[in-house]
Design an enzyme around this catalytic site. Structure first.
Site, PDB file in Angstrom:
ATOM      1  N   SER A 454       0.863  -1.179   0.000  1.00 50.50           N
ATOM      2  CA  SER A 454       0.000   0.000   0.000  1.00 50.50           C
ATOM      3  C   SER A 454       0.902   1.233   0.000  1.00 50.50           C
ATOM      4  O   SER A 454       2.079   1.146   0.393  1.00 50.50           O
ATOM      5  CB  SER A 454      -0.854  -0.001   1.272  1.00 50.50           C
ATOM      6  OG  SER A 454      -1.433   1.284   1.477  1.00 50.50           O
ATOM      7  N   TYR A 467      -1.728  -0.703  10.438  1.00 47.27           N
ATOM      8  CA  TYR A 467      -1.882  -1.028   9.020  1.00 47.27           C
ATOM      9  C   TYR A 467      -0.606  -0.649   8.253  1.00 47.27           C
ATOM     10  O   TYR A 467      -0.065  -1.447   7.482  1.00 47.27           O
ATOM     11  CB  TYR A 467      -3.099  -0.286   8.447  1.00 47.27           C
ATOM     12  CG  TYR A 467      -3.367  -0.575   6.979  1.00 47.27           C
ATOM     13  CD1 TYR A 467      -3.996  -1.754   6.589  1.00 47.27           C
ATOM     14  CD2 TYR A 467      -2.996   0.339   5.990  1.00 47.27           C
ATOM     15  CE1 TYR A 467      -4.236  -2.020   5.244  1.00 47.27           C
ATOM     16  CE2 TYR A 467      -3.239   0.080   4.652  1.00 47.27           C
ATOM     17  CZ  TYR A 467      -3.864  -1.102   4.275  1.00 47.27           C
ATOM     18  OH  TYR A 467      -4.097  -1.355   2.953  1.00 47.27           O
TER      19      TYR A 467
HETATM   20  P1  NAP Z   1     -11.509  -5.949  -0.217  1.00 49.58           P
HETATM   21  O1  NAP Z   1     -12.431  -5.491  -1.284  1.00 49.58           O
HETATM   22  O2  NAP Z   1     -11.991  -5.963   1.188  1.00 49.58           O
HETATM   23  O3  NAP Z   1     -10.963  -7.383  -0.627  1.00 49.58           O
HETATM   24  C1  NAP Z   1     -10.134  -8.130   0.210  1.00 49.58           C
HETATM   25  C2  NAP Z   1     -10.533  -9.589   0.126  1.00 49.58           C
HETATM   26  O4  NAP Z   1      -9.628 -10.337   0.926  1.00 49.58           O
HETATM   27  C3  NAP Z   1     -11.932  -9.821   0.677  1.00 49.58           C
HETATM   28  O5  NAP Z   1     -12.628 -10.733  -0.124  1.00 49.58           O
HETATM   29  C4  NAP Z   1     -11.624 -10.391   2.043  1.00 49.58           C
HETATM   30  O6  NAP Z   1     -12.637 -11.214   2.537  1.00 49.58           O
HETATM   31  C5  NAP Z   1     -10.390 -11.193   1.759  1.00 49.58           C
HETATM   32  N1  NAP Z   1      -9.685 -11.510   2.973  1.00 49.58           N
HETATM   33  C6  NAP Z   1      -9.519 -10.721   4.054  1.00 49.58           C
HETATM   34  N2  NAP Z   1      -8.840 -11.393   4.981  1.00 49.58           N
HETATM   35  C7  NAP Z   1      -8.581 -12.597   4.490  1.00 49.58           C
HETATM   36  C8  NAP Z   1      -7.930 -13.746   5.003  1.00 49.58           C
HETATM   37  N3  NAP Z   1      -7.418 -13.760   6.235  1.00 49.58           N
HETATM   38  N4  NAP Z   1      -7.824 -14.831   4.231  1.00 49.58           N
HETATM   39  C9  NAP Z   1      -8.351 -14.838   2.990  1.00 49.58           C
HETATM   40  N5  NAP Z   1      -9.008 -13.803   2.475  1.00 49.58           N
HETATM   41  C10 NAP Z   1      -9.119 -12.691   3.218  1.00 49.58           C
HETATM   42  O7  NAP Z   1     -10.193  -5.066  -0.198  1.00 49.58           O
HETATM   43  P2  NAP Z   1      -9.259  -4.509  -1.356  1.00 49.58           P
HETATM   44  O8  NAP Z   1      -9.308  -3.048  -1.310  1.00 49.58           O
HETATM   45  O9  NAP Z   1      -9.497  -5.202  -2.622  1.00 49.58           O
HETATM   46  O10 NAP Z   1      -7.851  -4.924  -0.751  1.00 49.58           O
HETATM   47  C11 NAP Z   1      -6.984  -5.844  -1.337  1.00 49.58           C
HETATM   48  C12 NAP Z   1      -5.578  -5.535  -0.878  1.00 49.58           C
HETATM   49  O11 NAP Z   1      -5.224  -4.233  -1.327  1.00 49.58           O
HETATM   50  C13 NAP Z   1      -5.386  -5.523   0.615  1.00 49.58           C
HETATM   51  O12 NAP Z   1      -4.164  -6.097   0.944  1.00 49.58           O
HETATM   52  C14 NAP Z   1      -5.364  -4.047   0.963  1.00 49.58           C
HETATM   53  O13 NAP Z   1      -4.654  -3.789   2.130  1.00 49.58           O
HETATM   54  C15 NAP Z   1      -4.670  -3.510  -0.263  1.00 49.58           C
HETATM   55  N6  NAP Z   1      -4.903  -2.077  -0.486  1.00 49.58           N
HETATM   56  C16 NAP Z   1      -6.162  -1.589  -0.702  1.00 49.58           C
HETATM   57  C17 NAP Z   1      -6.336  -0.236  -0.897  1.00 49.58           C
HETATM   58  C18 NAP Z   1      -7.675   0.365  -1.150  1.00 49.58           C
HETATM   59  O14 NAP Z   1      -7.777   1.606  -1.140  1.00 49.58           O
HETATM   60  N7  NAP Z   1      -8.714  -0.395  -1.397  1.00 49.58           N
HETATM   61  C19 NAP Z   1      -5.246   0.620  -0.860  1.00 49.58           C
HETATM   62  C20 NAP Z   1      -3.992   0.092  -0.636  1.00 49.58           C
HETATM   63  C21 NAP Z   1      -3.825  -1.255  -0.457  1.00 49.58           C
HETATM   64  P3  NAP Z   1     -13.704 -10.524   3.553  1.00 49.58           P
HETATM   65  O15 NAP Z   1     -14.575  -9.692   2.673  1.00 49.58           O
HETATM   66  O16 NAP Z   1     -14.377 -11.705   4.138  1.00 49.58           O
HETATM   67  O17 NAP Z   1     -12.925  -9.709   4.522  1.00 49.58           O
END
Ligand code: NAP
Length: 584
Positions: A454, A467
């Protein structure tokens, strides 16, 4: 099945005797593998072993190489016309009634281009897979076009290829190459291949190397100058062609193939992040692409065309994405699916993962499966790795994406909060890298690991201590692993998105406030992320580009790029911004 189990025969043609080896069932489609310079048919042993279950595999030592005899005199004995005679004699012997599927590497490919573009072989070749060896005619026209209409870019291309062809000039000098190969170069070559080309040692190259290399110099002398000066105007392929281009080829520029569509009516392009000797260093991928291509052509289906973006690179590759049930993970799974990869969608939400796999199939994946797993659970991850390797094999690309959000000041973050966020965001990545990366390294045929970090990894903030710490750790882990795995051809990338419109805001935890306030903050950040509205699909595109470019750190979104720049040129300013209390 190995080359040691091969059936051998001698085929006489034009004053030489060729050593021909056959593996597999002669009833199956025949695949003829032609080796390059300085090589013998053994260069194909790994690929042949992988194809022999499905095909009738034929290999032969080119005249003057391996256990085939050399023409006398050598001068004039290696013309493309004579090499075509040899090929037809081999085909007459091993597959008189059916056309064969031809595969060539290096000079094996150069001569095979001749076979597939001259009229007398029409009807004898069903398909051709070319690896690292251009048609001399196409090459001649390529040079001609650039000399006639020189633009700075085209002159650059000419000079670039000219520099890569240094050895061709040397091979045109009399006697010296022969002396070198029969002397010190012949002795050192196996070690040089190992060090420079990362070709694993063992029973390759064989003992015939010095005489293969000395005789093979005539391949260049008998053909190169004459053909480049007067390329045939009608060198059109009369069979579908699959072109496999290693991106790190020290001898051939990728630009050489820019005009190829003009010569080949049915062209499928594939690219590989590897050096020149891919039959030795990437036998799994090379065999898989040959198998796919031959099967579709033999089955009367159109040759697999590289349709989706980056299909040339990812078609058929095995890709696993964690957290693929939502957001960036789901979009990344789809992007690989559109490129024709085989996709494994992992998420702790089994239904969401299954839905991703279902949609990935519709998007064009060569196969898509879902696996429920919690990435923070070491045992569950071990089981997952076992199952994936048993059922699908070693991953080509791993995307450690699963992650959770956690916001709140340091003193409002409990030990339990820390554990949860580190368990998923850091340990989840560690488990993935350890369990899947180890197999990648063991296989020894390259691969790529993408860790989704991130912008918070390098942009401090009083609101996100846990985080940001987890993501900074992922960034550093990626850098360290990249250094460790570089020598094995495995790339590691940390992708650092800024604000991306996903569900992460609705599941993130806010510490130090009651449930009602948490809910209010979730809704407010969801609204803000919605207003920013940066789509996860763009992050997915950045992931694929990062793999192709083997990039180390990839900030995605303008604010992530700006923060990355500030962290280098004005870290003090970033620190001041970090003190600002966010209003949520
Ligand atoms: P998201 O829409 O919440 O998707 C994350 C997915 O990972 C969800 O399906 C979640 O399931 C699953 N997950 C969470 N914990 C898990 C575990 N222990 N084992 C297996 N699956 C798990 O979030 P996203 O924004 O796409 O995030 C994806 C990655 O990008 C993350 O690492 C996040 O930190 C990073 N990121 C996101 C942003 C942003 O602005 N969105 C910015 C920087 C970095 P549940 O729905 O059941 O939790």
């Amino acid at each position: 099945m190995t080359l040691r189990d091969a059936r051998e025969r001698r085929v006489r043609t034009g004053g030489v005797e060729l050593c021909v080896a056959e593996l597999g069932d002669p009833e199956q489609p025949t695949v003829v593998l032609v080796h390059g310079y300085p090589d013998s048919k053994e260069v194909w042993s790994e690929v042949a072993a992988r194809l022999a279950d499905r095909f009738h595999v034929v290999l032969y030592d080119v005249r003057g190489h391996g256990r085939s005899t050399a023409p006398r005199p050598l001068r004039g004995g290696f013309t493309l016309a004579k090499l075509t005679d040899d090929f037809l004699a081999v085909v007459d012997a091993v597959s008189p009634d059916r056309p064969v599927h031809l595969v060539g590497h290096d000079w094996g490919s150069v001569q095979a281009w001749e076979f597939v573009t001259v009229a007398r072989t029409e009807g004898r070749i069903a398909s051709f897979t070319s690896i690292s060896g251009p048609s001399l005619d196409h090459f001649g026209h390529w040079i001609g076009a650039r000399v006639k209409r020189p633009t700075p870019r085209r002159v650059g291309q000419l000079l670039g290829q000219g520099a890569k062809s240094w050895y061709v000039y040397l091979l045109h000098t009399p006697v010296l190459p022969e002396l070198a190969w029969r002397g010190p170069l012949g002795k050192r070559w196996p070690k040089m291949l190992e060090r420079v080309e990362r070709v694993p040692g063992g029973d390759y190259p064989t003992g015939s190397l010095p005489s293969d290399a000395a005789h093979g110099a005539w391949l260049y002398r008998d053909n190169v100058r004459a053909r480049l000066r007067r390329p045939r105007p009608d060198a059109y392929a009369h069979a579908p062609v699959q072109l496999i281009t290693p991106q790190g080829d020290a001898f051939l520029s990728e630009r050489l193939y820019d005009d190829l569509d003009r010569w080949v009516p049915q062209l499928t392009r594939r690219t590989l992040p590897a050096r020149h000797w891919v039959p030795r260093t990437r036998p799994d991928q090379v065999a898989a692409w040959i198998e796919e291509f031959v099967t579709s052509v033999a089955g009367g289906r159109p040759a697999p065309a590289a349709t989706g973006r980056h299909a040339d690179r990812f078609a058929g590759q095995l890709v696993l994405v964690t957290g693929a049930g939502s957001g960036i993970g789901r979009a990344t799974a789809f992007a690989f699916a559109e490129a024709g990869a085989r996709v494994i969608a992992v998420d702790r939400d089994a239904e969401a993962a299954a839905r991703t796999a279902e949609l990935a199939r519709l998007a064009g994946a060569a196969g898509a499966w879902s696996e429920p797993a919690d990435v923070s659970d070491e045992q569950a991850m071990e089981k997952l790795a076992e199952k994936v390797h048993h059922e699908h094999g070693v991953l080509d690309v791993l995307v450690n994406n699963a992650g959770i959000g956690l916001s709140g000041s340091f003193f409002a973050t409990t030990a339990d909060d820390w554990r949860k966020v580190l368990d998923v965001n850091l340990w989840g990545v560690i488990h993935g890298c350890r369990l899947f990366g180890a197999r990648m390294a063991e296989r020894g045929q390259g691969g790529h690991i993408v860790n989704i970090a991130s912008a918070a990894a390098y942009q401090p903030s009083r609101a996100l201590p846990a985080y940001s710490t987890s993501k900074a750790a992922v960034l550093m882990l990626s850098e360290c692993l990249r250094a460790e795995l570089a020598s094995q051809g495995i790339g590691v990338t940390a992708v650092c998105p800024g604000f991306v419109n996903t569900d992460i805001t609705s599941t993130a935890r806010f510490t130090g406030v009651d449930e009602a306030e948490q809910e209010r903050r979730r809704q407010r950040s969801a609204r803000l992320y919605g207003l920013r509205n940066y789509p996860p699909e763009k992050v997915a595109t950045a992931v694929l580009d990062a793999v192709i470019g083997n990039k180390a750190v990839v900030p995605v979104t303008p604010e992530a790029r700006a923060a990355r720049l500030l962290s280098r040129v004005a870290p003090g300013l970033l620190r001041r911004i970090a003190r600002v209390e966010p209003r949520l």
